[in-house]
Design an enzyme around this catalytic site. Structure first.
Site, short mmCIF file in Angstrom:
data_model
loop_
_atom_site.label_atom_id
_atom_site.label_comp_id
_atom_site.label_asym_id
_atom_site.label_seq_id
_atom_site.Cartn_x
_atom_site.Cartn_y
_atom_site.Cartn_z
N GLY A 248 0.79 -1.23 0.00
CA GLY A 248 0.00 0.00 0.00
C GLY A 248 0.81 1.27 0.00
O GLY A 248 0.24 2.37 -0.04
N PRO A 283 4.70 -5.00 -0.91
CA PRO A 283 4.57 -3.84 -1.78
C PRO A 283 4.43 -4.24 -3.25
O PRO A 283 5.05 -5.21 -3.70
CB PRO A 283 5.92 -3.13 -1.58
CG PRO A 283 6.87 -4.26 -1.31
CD PRO A 283 6.09 -5.28 -0.53
N GLY A 284 3.62 -3.50 -3.96
CA GLY A 284 3.52 -3.70 -5.41
C GLY A 284 3.88 -2.40 -6.09
O GLY A 284 4.97 -2.21 -6.64
N ARG A 285 2.96 -1.43 -6.00
CA ARG A 285 3.11 -0.14 -6.67
C ARG A 285 4.44 0.54 -6.35
O ARG A 285 5.10 1.08 -7.24
CB ARG A 285 1.96 0.77 -6.20
CG ARG A 285 1.84 2.08 -6.95
CD ARG A 285 0.82 2.99 -6.27
NE ARG A 285 -0.39 2.31 -5.85
CZ ARG A 285 -1.51 2.27 -6.56
NH1 ARG A 285 -1.60 2.88 -7.72
NH2 ARG A 285 -2.57 1.62 -6.11
N ARG A 322 -6.24 2.59 -15.68
CA ARG A 322 -6.34 3.36 -14.44
C ARG A 322 -7.08 4.70 -14.61
O ARG A 322 -7.91 5.04 -13.78
CB ARG A 322 -4.95 3.59 -13.82
CG ARG A 322 -4.20 2.30 -13.52
CD ARG A 322 -2.98 2.51 -12.62
NE ARG A 322 -3.37 2.85 -11.27
CZ ARG A 322 -3.32 4.05 -10.74
NH1 ARG A 322 -2.86 5.06 -11.46
NH2 ARG A 322 -3.73 4.27 -9.52
N CYS A 353 -14.11 2.78 -28.71
CA CYS A 353 -15.40 3.45 -28.89
C CYS A 353 -16.12 3.65 -27.57
O CYS A 353 -17.18 3.04 -27.33
CB CYS A 353 -16.24 2.62 -29.86
SG CYS A 353 -15.37 2.43 -31.41
N GLU A 354 -15.56 4.44 -26.71
CA GLU A 354 -16.20 4.81 -25.44
C GLU A 354 -15.66 6.17 -25.05
O GLU A 354 -14.45 6.41 -25.17
CB GLU A 354 -15.78 3.86 -24.31
CG GLU A 354 -16.26 2.47 -24.49
CD GLU A 354 -16.48 1.76 -23.16
OE1 GLU A 354 -16.70 2.43 -22.13
OE2 GLU A 354 -16.41 0.53 -23.17
N1 LLP Z 1 -1.25 -7.18 -0.70
C1 LLP Z 1 -2.56 -7.37 -0.95
C2 LLP Z 1 -3.27 -8.39 -0.20
C3 LLP Z 1 -3.21 -6.58 -1.91
O1 LLP Z 1 -4.49 -6.77 -2.15
C4 LLP Z 1 -2.48 -5.58 -2.63
C5 LLP Z 1 -3.13 -4.74 -3.64
C6 LLP Z 1 -1.09 -5.43 -2.34
C7 LLP Z 1 -0.53 -6.24 -1.36
C8 LLP Z 1 -0.23 -4.43 -3.05
O2 LLP Z 1 -0.64 -3.13 -2.86
P1 LLP Z 1 0.30 -1.92 -3.38
O3 LLP Z 1 1.58 -1.99 -2.59
O4 LLP Z 1 0.53 -2.12 -4.82
O5 LLP Z 1 -0.48 -0.71 -3.09
N2 LLP Z 1 -5.50 -1.51 -9.41
C9 LLP Z 1 -5.36 -0.51 -8.37
C10 LLP Z 1 -4.65 -1.04 -7.15
C11 LLP Z 1 -5.29 -2.28 -6.57
C12 LLP Z 1 -4.55 -2.83 -5.37
C13 LLP Z 1 -5.09 -4.15 -4.96
N3 LLP Z 1 -4.37 -4.80 -3.90
C14 LLP Z 1 -4.64 0.72 -8.97
O6 LLP Z 1 -4.29 0.69 -10.14
O7 LLP Z 1 -4.48 1.72 -8.28
#
Ligand code: LLP
Length: 423
Positions: A248, A283-285, A322, A353-354
């Site tokens: 997050g 972490p992802g983002r 997004r 087409c949207e």
């Molecule tokens: N762990 C769990 C259980 C999660 O559901 C998520 C993201 C993460 C970790 C990683 O979160 P991050 O560090 O990336 O914030 N598609 C949306 C974001 C959806 C996030 C879903 N869960 C966007 O493009 O903003």
């Protein structure tokens, strides 16, 4: 070029000699050879983000589990695996990707509210590190499957700590009204059941309260709630060894305040001092967003005397969802600084087409037909959210390393798309 300095600092893209580059590679060279639209990633920024986060927790035993959903391209998974990452997965498909990229199964945590029997069996046979369990029914199913397969399933309960992550409602997950996790009130009983179950091995406790969080306070609140539960369970003789704080951590797309990783890290270290808990984060983002851009070419300009000026580009909402889905703001930069065109305010839109098919609105840019532009901060939830809507093949993906680059995912062909269908 009038740009907020934060924006320029956040993205991996930089101008040098009038040309926009990732590392030392000119993006127009990539467009010439690979075509557009294309996702382009900076290998050094991906590594650097990993290093910064890892460093902030260095005084604690910890493991970064990269959230595969942010960007599951094999080359990116392989890079993180080589840097020592584990992985947070939410499907059997993501587990297959991690294994294909050389990720260690015993560093995989499996999150998600809807794990199927097939997925649970796959994870048990693979020998993953932990299931982050989200309901009583799921716990019962994992136990059943473990018994059948003569395994002992490692489990943590994902707690819903009921804190507001203060982010977009679609990506807020830690409130009672969200579908995620087990309510705190139900947790103790579930832990007792799991503890007494010979087919389960209770390892830890987990949470994930939302995404794109800039202010760390809600993350600390969640951690404090989890620690109260850890203490309560301890009193009952249920000793947990692992704590997973989820992901997050926010990034800068426009003018958000920067997530201060070091300050967050030292606060987490303080809170966990003297406890025998192995820390995990997901972490992802934070690791990928600003390391990637979406490279696209202007097909048509539709200037208007009054009203909107539209620049129609060859990328669309099927490539980068997004903006349409969350009204997300992504920076836009011309690849060549030397455009002779006069600057105007443009909406950057795709061919779909949207009316919802837009990538950016009201941007002051000097554009000509045929120009290349980069949509910034597209490394997270870009390619993974892409689709074949309007039967558009998915974009190519390119990894840049210094002056070199390589295609890490070839552009999908129409043949690829049609090949799964029959009459
Ligand atoms: N762990 C769990 C259980 C999660 O559901 C998520 C993201 C993460 C970790 C990683 O979160 P991050 O560090 O990336 O914030 N598609 C949306 C974001 C959806 C996030 C879903 N869960 C966007 O493009 O903003």
């Amino acid at each position: 070029m009038t740009l907020q300095p934060t924006l320029m600092n956040a993205s991996a893209a930089r101008y040098s000699d009038g040309a926009l580059r990732l590392e030392q590679t000119n993006l127009s060279a990539i467009a010439e050879t690979v075509g557009t639209p294309a996702y382009v990633y900076s290998e050094s920024m991906l590594s650097e983000q990993y290093r910064v986060l890892d460093e902030s927790l260095k005084t604690l035993p910890h493991q970064i589990h990269y959230a595969v959903k942010a960007n599951s391209t094999l080359a990116i998974l392989k890079l993180f695996a080589e840097l020592g990452a584990g992985f947070d997965i939410v499907s059997g498909g993501e587990l297959s990707r991690v294994l294909a990229a050389g990720g260690a199964p015993d560093r995989v945590v499996f999150s998600g509210v809807g794990k199927s029997t097939e997925e649970i069996d796959f994870a048990l046979k693979t020998g993953i590190e932990c299931f982050n369990v989200e309901s009583a029914s799921e716990l019962a199913r994992i136990s059943q499957r473990a018994q059948l397969l003569h395994k002992r399933a490692p489990v943590a309960l994902r707690i819903n700590p009921n804190v507001d992550a203060m982010t977009h409602p679609y990506i807020s997950t830690g409130l009672k009204e969200n579908k995620f996790g087990v309510a705190q009130e139900d947790a103790v009983i579930l832990y007792q059941q799991a503890h007494a179950d010979p087919h389960l091995r209770v390892k830890g406790i987990a949470c994930h309260i939302g995404s794109q969080i800039s202010d760390p306070e809600p993350l600390f609140d969640a951690l404090d709630q989890l620690l109260l539960l850890v203490d309560e369970l301890n009193k009952q003789g249920i000793v947990l060894s692992d704590i997973d704080l989820g992901g997050g951590f926010g990034v800068v797309y426009q003018d958000e305040s920067d997530f201060d990783v070091d300050a967050w890290g030292s606060s987490v270290v303080q809170r966990l001092a003297g406890r025998d808990l192995h820390l995990s984060v997901e972490p992802g983002r934070f690791l990928t967003a600003n390391a990637g851009i979406l490279l696209t070419r202007v097909e048509y300009l539709k200037p208007a005397e009054s009203g909107k000026n539209f620049a129609v580009v060859d990328a669309a909402m099927n490539d980068l969802l997004r903006p349409s889905l969350y009204q997300a703001w992504h920076g836009v930069l011309p690849v060549s600084e030397n455009s002779e065109a006069r600057a105007k305010r443009w909406d950057i839109v795709g061919p779909i087409c949207e009316s919802g098919d837009w990538l950016a609105k009201d941007r002051q840019l000097a554009l000509r037909e045929g120009d290349l532009i980069a949509i910034l901060s597209a490394g997270a939830y870009g390619s993974t959210l892409s689709s074949n809507y309007n039967t558009r093949p998915r974009a190519a993906e390119v990894m840049v390393s210094g002056e070199k680059y390589r295609v890490v995912r070839r552009r999908e062909s129409l043949q690829d798309i049609l090949s799964t269908e029959s009459f």
